[in-house]
Design a protein around this motif. Structure first.
Motif, PDB file in Angstrom:
ATOM      1  N   UNK A  31     -31.417 -32.531   0.298  1.00 16.36           N
ATOM      2  CA  UNK A  31     -30.165 -32.554   1.067  1.00 16.36           C
ATOM      3  C   UNK A  31     -29.175 -33.561   0.492  1.00 16.36           C
ATOM      4  N   UNK A  32     -29.698 -34.714   0.103  1.00 16.84           N
ATOM      5  CA  UNK A  32     -28.824 -35.779  -0.416  1.00 16.84           C
ATOM      6  C   UNK A  32     -28.256 -35.446  -1.790  1.00 16.84           C
ATOM      7  N   UNK A  33     -28.914 -34.565  -2.528  1.00 15.59           N
ATOM      8  CA  UNK A  33     -28.418 -34.195  -3.866  1.00 15.59           C
ATOM      9  C   UNK A  33     -27.586 -32.923  -3.804  1.00 15.59           C
ATOM     10  N   UNK A  34     -28.132 -31.907  -3.178  1.00 13.02           N
ATOM     11  CA  UNK A  34     -27.439 -30.617  -3.166  1.00 13.02           C
ATOM     12  C   UNK A  34     -26.217 -30.618  -2.257  1.00 13.02           C
ATOM     13  N   UNK A  35     -26.303 -31.359  -1.123  1.00 13.42           N
ATOM     14  CA  UNK A  35     -25.171 -31.398  -0.195  1.00 13.42           C
ATOM     15  C   UNK A  35     -23.901 -31.935  -0.842  1.00 13.42           C
ATOM     16  N   UNK A  36     -23.926 -33.158  -1.422  1.00  9.70           N
ATOM     17  CA  UNK A  36     -22.719 -33.671  -2.103  1.00  9.70           C
ATOM     18  C   UNK A  36     -22.248 -32.794  -3.249  1.00  9.70           C
ATOM     19  N   UNK A  38     -22.595 -29.565  -3.517  1.00 10.46           N
ATOM     20  CA  UNK A  38     -21.949 -28.373  -2.959  1.00 10.46           C
ATOM     21  C   UNK A  38     -20.535 -28.693  -2.478  1.00 10.46           C
ATOM     22  N   UNK A  39     -20.411 -29.832  -1.783  1.00  9.03           N
ATOM     23  CA  UNK A  39     -19.080 -30.230  -1.299  1.00  9.03           C
ATOM     24  C   UNK A  39     -18.153 -30.520  -2.472  1.00  9.03           C
ATOM     25  N   UNK A  40     -18.681 -31.155  -3.533  1.00  9.74           N
ATOM     26  CA  UNK A  40     -17.855 -31.430  -4.710  1.00  9.74           C
ATOM     27  C   UNK A  40     -17.367 -30.159  -5.373  1.00  9.74           C
ATOM     28  N   UNK A  41     -18.259 -29.149  -5.458  1.00 17.72           N
ATOM     29  CA  UNK A  41     -17.851 -27.868  -6.047  1.00 17.72           C
ATOM     30  C   UNK A  41     -16.779 -27.194  -5.188  1.00 17.72           C
ATOM     31  N   UNK A  42     -16.972 -27.235  -3.874  1.00 14.73           N
ATOM     32  CA  UNK A  42     -15.972 -26.635  -2.979  1.00 14.73           C
ATOM     33  C   UNK A  42     -14.622 -27.360  -3.121  1.00 14.73           C
ATOM     34  N   UNK A  43     -14.676 -28.711  -3.158  1.00 10.38           N
ATOM     35  CA  UNK A  43     -13.435 -29.481  -3.312  1.00 10.38           C
ATOM     36  C   UNK A  43     -12.752 -29.146  -4.635  1.00 10.38           C
ATOM     37  N   UNK A  44     -13.548 -28.968  -5.690  1.00  8.02           N
ATOM     38  CA  UNK A  44     -12.975 -28.601  -6.986  1.00  8.02           C
ATOM     39  C   UNK A  44     -12.333 -27.221  -6.922  1.00  8.02           C
ATOM     40  N   UNK A  45     -12.984 -26.295  -6.208  1.00  2.81           N
ATOM     41  CA  UNK A  45     -12.413 -24.954  -6.086  1.00  2.81           C
ATOM     42  C   UNK A  45     -11.116 -24.983  -5.274  1.00  2.81           C
TER      43      UNK A  45
END
Length: 391
Positions: A31-36, A38-45
């Motif tokens: 959770x601590x690795x994939x969660x950030x 995923x959010x970083x990828x969404x923010x980049x998109x």
């Protein structure tokens, strides 16, 4: 004072707490690795969806005031030389020009010129000004240059507005008397117009006496002309003293010297008038009118010289905005910075999830402990009770 006895259980409890925290991180590592991430990828998109903003920048050199040179030129003509010091320059002229560029006069001109109310969908001009100010940055550097930056989605429009700031500043400076030479030019222009009107009236009054041209060249006329010239010099010296009172004390050496010059001129004028009274006898009303005419003529010439000098100083000083770098349509966008957005979103999400994991584990541990569970239940009951009262 007694030392606290060493208890091995305390060290064991601390070690267990640290191990529990590490175990909690390991248990929630996915959770601590994939969660950030995923959010970083969404923010980049999302950053790719945000329209790019371009920043156009122009740099220019504000008008420079050269008071000392103007004062030396005025001193060579005398008369109104003291007026050179009346207009003191600012310690930092750049601040004044920045204030001009941020004034409503220039902002309203830009709003009308580029139809910013429609572009920013502002109902009132005040709202359009706020939007314009939010997209504009005007600063002065230590090198004396002023920079104007403007942000917009259209690079060409951003460059046009940045350059328009300089153009509107030039227009505004053309209407205002900012530099010392401009202030002197405006002052002497007003004095010149007034003395011209009085000279025309005196000339008309002289012509009404019916005296011929040959009489104007006679000795009495020459004598009266000398008196009129002295009267004009006395008036000029009085105006000079009036200006000096604005920036010098009466005990100052320059002020005392000007007072002595005025006293000398008045003494010469009194003697000249006394000598001329006998020679001018019999000329009647002509003498008074001719003397009045020569007085205004001499005064007009003095003001004309000072006005021309101020115009030369104004042209030499150059109340001109000299552009060093004109704004060009930027080739690269200034924002959004996609990588920075993704990194910040990733780090913020990671910190928030880490805090969430620790709080969740602490609550689980509290539920397993009987005493802590009772306290937690009491806290929940108090919380629900407080919420019920508010409802």
């Amino acid at each position: 004072m007694t030392d606290t006895p060493y208890n091995p259980a305390d060290t064991e409890e601390d070690e267990i707490s640290l191990l529990d925290l590490l175990q909690t991180v390991v248990d929630n590592l996915r959770l601590l690795v994939l969660g950030p991430l995923a959010v970083g990828v969404v923010a980049l998109a999302v950053s790719f969806v945000i329209p790019p903003i371009y920043t156009a920048k122009t740099q220019f050199l504000p008008p420079q005031q050269q008071q000392s040179a103007a004062a030396s030129m005025l001193a060579s003509l005398g008369g109104f030389g003291g007026l050179a010091g009346a207009a003191a320059g600012l310690k930092n002229p750049s601040d004044q020009y920045i204030a001009f560029m941020k004034s409503n006069a220039i902002e309203d001109a830009l709003i009308e010129r580029f139809k910013l109310q429609e572009r920013y969908k502002a109902d009132f001009k005040t709202d359009a000004r706020k939007s314009l100010e939010a997209n504009t940055r005007i600063t002065a550097g230590k090198d004396g240059l002023i920079s104007a930056e403007f942000d917009d989605k259209d690079p060409q429009f951003a460059a046009d507005v940045a350059n328009a700031y300089v153009q509107e500043l030039r227009t505004l400076l053309g209407k205002l008397a900012v530099t010392e030479a401009q202030q002197r030019r405006v002052f002497f222009e007003k004095q010149l117009l007034q003395s011209k009107d009085k000279l025309i009236q005196a000339e008309a009054a002289l012509k009404s006496t019916g005296i011929s041209g040959s009489v104007l060249k006679s000795n009495p006329a020459s004598a009266v002309a000398g008196v009129a010239a002295l009267q004009a010099q006395v008036t000029a010296q009085e105006v000079k003293l009036g200006a000096m009172r604005g920036y010098l004390a009466e005990s100052a050496p320059d002020f005392k010297q000007a007072m002595n010059e005025l006293a000398t001129l008045r003494a010469q004028l009194g003697k000249q008038e006394k000598d001329t009274t006998g020679d001018a006898a019999g000329q009647g009303d002509y003498v008074a009118k001719y003397r009045d005419f020569k007085y205004h003529e001499t005064l007009f010439e003095l003001f004309a010289k000072q006005y021309e000098l101020a115009k030369v100083d104004e042209a030499r000083e150059g109340a001109v905005v000299q552009v060093l770098d004109a704004a060009q349509p930027p080739e690269r966008k200034a924002k959004p910075k996609k990588a920075l957005i993704a990194i910040i979103a990733t780090l913020a999400t990671g910190f928030a999830l880490l805090l969430f994991v620790f709080i969740r584990q602490a609550l689980r541990n509290a539920n397993q402990d009987t005493e802590s569970a009772q306290k937690l239940s009491a806290l929940k009951a108090s919380w629900h009770k407080a919420i019920g009262k508010t409802r």
